[in-house]
Each structure stands twice: as C-alpha cells, then as structure tokens.
Design a protein around this motif. Structure first.
Motif, PDB file in Angstrom:
ATOM      1  N   ASP A 132       0.844  -1.194   0.000  1.00  0.00           N
ATOM      2  CA  ASP A 132       0.000   0.000   0.000  1.00  0.00           C
ATOM      3  C   ASP A 132       0.878   1.243   0.000  1.00  0.00           C
ATOM      4  O   ASP A 132       1.828   1.342   0.780  1.00  0.00           O
ATOM      5  N   GLU A 133       0.542   2.188  -0.867  1.00  0.00           N
ATOM      6  CA  GLU A 133       1.313   3.437  -0.904  1.00  0.00           C
ATOM      7  C   GLU A 133       1.015   4.279   0.326  1.00  0.00           C
ATOM      8  O   GLU A 133       1.918   4.897   0.901  1.00  0.00           O
ATOM      9  N   ARG A 134      -0.270   4.307   0.723  1.00  0.00           N
ATOM     10  CA  ARG A 134      -0.690   5.121   1.868  1.00  0.00           C
ATOM     11  C   ARG A 134      -1.698   4.335   2.712  1.00  0.00           C
ATOM     12  O   ARG A 134      -2.374   3.445   2.199  1.00  0.00           O
ATOM     13  N   PRO A 135      -1.808   4.680   3.999  1.00  0.00           N
ATOM     14  CA  PRO A 135      -2.779   3.990   4.854  1.00  0.00           C
ATOM     15  C   PRO A 135      -4.214   4.317   4.449  1.00  0.00           C
ATOM     16  O   PRO A 135      -4.491   5.362   3.872  1.00  0.00           O
ATOM     17  N   GLU A 136      -5.129   3.391   4.775  1.00  0.00           N
ATOM     18  CA  GLU A 136      -6.565   3.629   4.646  1.00  0.00           C
ATOM     19  C   GLU A 136      -7.136   3.773   6.051  1.00  0.00           C
ATOM     20  O   GLU A 136      -7.051   2.849   6.857  1.00  0.00           O
ATOM     21  N   HIS A 137      -7.705   4.923   6.330  1.00  0.00           N
ATOM     22  CA  HIS A 137      -8.217   5.220   7.669  1.00  0.00           C
ATOM     23  C   HIS A 137      -9.685   5.601   7.538  1.00  0.00           C
ATOM     24  O   HIS A 137     -10.028   6.625   6.946  1.00  0.00           O
ATOM     25  N   ASP A 138     -10.563   4.754   8.075  1.00  0.00           N
ATOM     26  CA  ASP A 138     -12.006   4.993   7.999  1.00  0.00           C
ATOM     27  C   ASP A 138     -12.529   5.427   9.370  1.00  0.00           C
ATOM     28  O   ASP A 138     -12.268   4.772  10.382  1.00  0.00           O
ATOM     29  N   ILE A 139     -13.272   6.531   9.378  1.00  0.00           N
ATOM     30  CA  ILE A 139     -13.823   7.087  10.619  1.00  0.00           C
ATOM     31  C   ILE A 139     -15.332   7.232  10.466  1.00  0.00           C
ATOM     32  O   ILE A 139     -15.817   7.723   9.442  1.00  0.00           O
ATOM     33  N   ASP A 140     -16.057   6.805  11.462  1.00  0.00           N
ATOM     34  CA  ASP A 140     -17.505   7.039  11.499  1.00  0.00           C
ATOM     35  C   ASP A 140     -17.714   8.401  12.160  1.00  0.00           C
ATOM     36  O   ASP A 140     -17.654   8.537  13.384  1.00  0.00           O
ATOM     37  N   TRP A 141     -17.952   9.416  11.338  1.00  0.00           N
ATOM     38  CA  TRP A 141     -18.026  10.784  11.860  1.00  0.00           C
ATOM     39  C   TRP A 141     -19.301  11.036  12.653  1.00  0.00           C
ATOM     40  O   TRP A 141     -19.439  12.084  13.286  1.00  0.00           O
ATOM     41  N   ASP A 142     -20.223  10.088  12.637  1.00  0.00           N
ATOM     42  CA  ASP A 142     -21.421  10.236  13.464  1.00  0.00           C
ATOM     43  C   ASP A 142     -21.123   9.934  14.933  1.00  0.00           C
ATOM     44  O   ASP A 142     -21.896  10.319  15.811  1.00  0.00           O
ATOM     45  N   LEU A 143     -20.024   9.262  15.201  1.00  0.00           N
ATOM     46  CA  LEU A 143     -19.663   8.920  16.569  1.00  0.00           C
ATOM     47  C   LEU A 143     -18.942  10.082  17.248  1.00  0.00           C
ATOM     48  O   LEU A 143     -18.186  10.812  16.604  1.00  0.00           O
ATOM     49  N   SER A 144     -19.189  10.227  18.536  1.00  0.00           N
ATOM     50  CA  SER A 144     -18.444  11.227  19.304  1.00  0.00           C
ATOM     51  C   SER A 144     -17.023  10.725  19.511  1.00  0.00           C
ATOM     52  O   SER A 144     -16.712   9.548  19.267  1.00  0.00           O
ATOM     53  N   LEU A 145     -16.148  11.628  19.977  1.00  0.00           N
ATOM     54  CA  LEU A 145     -14.766  11.242  20.232  1.00  0.00           C
ATOM     55  C   LEU A 145     -14.699  10.107  21.247  1.00  0.00           C
ATOM     56  O   LEU A 145     -13.929   9.151  21.083  1.00  0.00           O
ATOM     57  N   GLU A 146     -15.515  10.202  22.280  1.00  0.00           N
ATOM     58  CA  GLU A 146     -15.527   9.160  23.304  1.00  0.00           C
ATOM     59  C   GLU A 146     -16.024   7.835  22.731  1.00  0.00           C
ATOM     60  O   GLU A 146     -15.513   6.766  23.064  1.00  0.00           O
ATOM     61  N   ALA A 147     -17.035   7.907  21.854  1.00  0.00           N
ATOM     62  CA  ALA A 147     -17.598   6.691  21.279  1.00  0.00           C
ATOM     63  C   ALA A 147     -16.613   6.004  20.332  1.00  0.00           C
ATOM     64  O   ALA A 147     -16.672   4.773  20.151  1.00  0.00           O
ATOM     65  N   ARG A 148     -15.733   6.761  19.738  1.00  0.00           N
ATOM     66  CA  ARG A 148     -14.728   6.166  18.855  1.00  0.00           C
ATOM     67  C   ARG A 148     -13.708   5.336  19.636  1.00  0.00           C
ATOM     68  O   ARG A 148     -13.023   4.491  19.063  1.00  0.00           O
ATOM     69  N   GLY A 149     -13.616   5.570  20.941  1.00  0.00           N
ATOM     70  CA  GLY A 149     -12.749   4.735  21.764  1.00  0.00           C
ATOM     71  C   GLY A 149     -11.390   5.355  22.043  1.00  0.00           C
ATOM     72  O   GLY A 149     -11.088   6.478  21.650  1.00  0.00           O
ATOM     73  N   ASP A 150     -10.556   4.572  22.736  1.00  0.00           N
ATOM     74  CA  ASP A 150      -9.225   5.026  23.146  1.00  0.00           C
ATOM     75  C   ASP A 150      -8.277   5.106  21.951  1.00  0.00           C
ATOM     76  O   ASP A 150      -8.490   4.475  20.904  1.00  0.00           O
ATOM     77  N   LEU A 151      -7.219   5.862  22.139  1.00  0.00           N
ATOM     78  CA  LEU A 151      -6.167   5.947  21.135  1.00  0.00           C
ATOM     79  C   LEU A 151      -5.483   4.589  20.998  1.00  0.00           C
ATOM     80  O   LEU A 151      -5.208   3.914  21.989  1.00  0.00           O
ATOM     81  N   ARG A 152      -5.192   4.181  19.752  1.00  0.00           N
ATOM     82  CA  ARG A 152      -4.472   2.913  19.580  1.00  0.00           C
ATOM     83  C   ARG A 152      -3.334   3.005  18.569  1.00  0.00           C
ATOM     84  O   ARG A 152      -2.369   2.249  18.663  1.00  0.00           O
ATOM     85  N   ILE A 153      -3.388   3.933  17.612  1.00  0.00           N
ATOM     86  CA  ILE A 153      -2.344   4.056  16.592  1.00  0.00           C
ATOM     87  C   ILE A 153      -2.174   5.530  16.236  1.00  0.00           C
ATOM     88  O   ILE A 153      -3.139   6.294  16.219  1.00  0.00           O
TER      89      ILE A 153
END
Length: 284
Positions: free
Chosen positions: A142-163
């Motif tokens: 892969d040339e670049r990472p693929e990062h998918d975010i559910d923007w309907d979720l709040s920051l807290e709902a997205r969970g803890d930092l992992r990467i």
C-alpha cells in the motif's frame, strides 16, 4: 498612557523574565528566520502574556532565567511560537538544582511547520486512530494507509487511542515513508520524556497531541527539514548555474590565419588529439 509607560508597566508586572524577554529583543530577532523577524514584537508580547497567565510557569522562569532564555532562543531559532502546540513551554523539576525550571517541547504543529517550510512537501498527514476506527496499511503493497472514521460517533464513542501515523506527499507526487506507531511505541517515547509522569506534562494535559507529535517527529527523519533542504537546493542551483556559464575566452595571442599560399607537403601528417568535452555525471 504612552507606549513607553505601558511597556514599563508590563515589565514590572512580569517581575523579571518578561522584562528580560523584551530587553533581549535584538538577540531573539537575530536568530529568528527572516520571515518571522517582522513579527518579533507580537512574538515577545505572546510570551509575556503567557507568563502573566501562568504563575507557576512564571515562578519556574524566575528560578533559572538563563535556562528560560535558552528555551526561548531555541523556539526563536526554529521560528516557532512558544506556549502553543508548535512549541510547548513546560515546567520541569530539576532534581540536581532542587527547583522547577522551564523547558521547551516541540509540538506536532511545530514539526509539521518545519516540514512545510522546507518547500519539499505539498501536504503532511498526521493522524491518530481510535479503537472503533478502521485502519489498514500493508508496507510494500500500500502506498498510503486507509483510515475509515464514522463521523457520526463522538470522540468518546470512537474509543481510546491505539495508533498514530504520519506521512508526507512530496511536490513531485511521491509518498514519503509512512510512519505507523502503536501504543507500545508511544509508551517507549513517553518513558524517555522528562516529567511525563507529572500532572503539568503535555503527556497528561494533551495526550492526543503528544501522540501526533511523536509520529510527526519520527516522520521528520524521512522528510527534509528547512535548514538541510534549503542548503541542498542552494548548492544544486549553484552547480547548475556554474555548468551554464559560457567557457572563458582565451587570453593569449590569437592564432594566425592559415596561409593557403604557403607551400606545404601534402604527404606530411597532421598530429591531432580528440578531446571528449562531455563532463556530465549521472545523478541518482
């Protein structure tokens, strides 16, 4: 109230370090990049305002004014704003001295600013991935990472930092090395940071920013920074300009024109030497 009176009042209220910053304006301006020198007044006032708002930081600056000025000169040399996410001003307890002092911590925005200033990149991407985000990157495929975010979720709902990850897109369209750090990598970086266990450390007051900073700092090893890149560009331009200079005209006496009327033996050989004028070298 005149400008001078206001300046004196600010100096008294700063009780030392703030006045010292203003007194060393010429030294600060001298080390600043040229594009920042017009803003040196605002830069100084921002620093003085930071001291007035944070009594503990002011006390740390008063404990060791020389250390404080050294930190400010470092920020000025880099052309970064102290007390911002470009360049943190942090209280640190010095065990040898037995008191708090001020230290500087380059932030992720400062790292990114230096990359842009070099002029080699068109964009810099530095992001964090949370537990419920999608993330995929296969080095070498892969040339670049693929990062998918559910923007309907709040920051807290997205969970803890992992990467945390970072890469740059160069002006020629190429992608730099991609830096990917997991929680273990971040923990090692944090362990090497002075005062990371203290409540006032940015590791505790702004953890996400420090994850971003760690990724950006690792990326800086693979992307030109301002000083080195500009020097290389200037050297390359000087080499090209030198190659384009016309060959100097001879300074000695001009050769005499050939006299066809002079008798000569057609069987006489003319000694000649072929000279290869090609001097260019392949560059990687």
């Amino acid at each position: 109230m005149s400008g001078q009176t206001i300046g004196n009042a600010v100096a008294v209220r700063d009780n030392g370090p703030g006045a010292l910053v203003a007194a060393h304006r010429a030294d600060i301006e001298l080390v600043m990049p040229s594009h920042m020198q017009k803003r040196v007044g605002a830069w100084i006032r921002t620093t003085q305002g930071l001291l007035r708002r944070d009594e503990k930081l002011l006390k740390a600056a008063q404990n060791d004014v020389g250390q404080f000025m050294s930190v400010l000169l470092d920020a000025a040399r880099l052309g970064l704003e102290p007390g911002t996410e470009q360049y943190y001003l942090v209280r640190r307890y010095n065990r040898k001295k037995g008191y708090d002092e001020v230290t500087g911590v380059r932030g992720y925005q400062g790292e990114i600013e230096l990359m842009y200033r070099a002029g080699a990149v068109s964009s810099v991407i530095v992001e964090v991935v949370r537990q419920r985000d999608g993330f995929k990157y296969r080095p070498g495929r892969d040339e670049r990472p693929e990062h998918d975010i559910d923007w309907d979720l709040s920051l807290e709902a997205r969970g803890d930092l992992r990467i945390a990850y970072a890469y740059a897109v160069m002006k020629d369209g190429a992608t730099s090395k991609v830096v990917v750090l997991n929680r273990g990598h971040i923990a090692k970086a944090r362990a090497k940071s002075d005062g990371a266990d203290q409540s006032w450390s940015p590791w505790n007051t702004d953890e996400e920013a420090m994850w971003l900073k760690t990724a950006a700092h690792r990326l800086a090893k693979w992307v030109p920074t301002s000083a080195e890149y500009i020097r290389e560009q200037l050297r390359a331009k000087a080499d090209v300009d030198a190659e384009r200079q016309p060959a100097p005209l001879p300074t000695g006496p001009l050769p005499q024109p050939f006299d066809s009327s002079e008798p000569h033996d057609e069987d006489d050989a003319i000694d000649a030497e072929f000279v290869d004028d090609e001097t260019g070298e392949a560059r990687s």
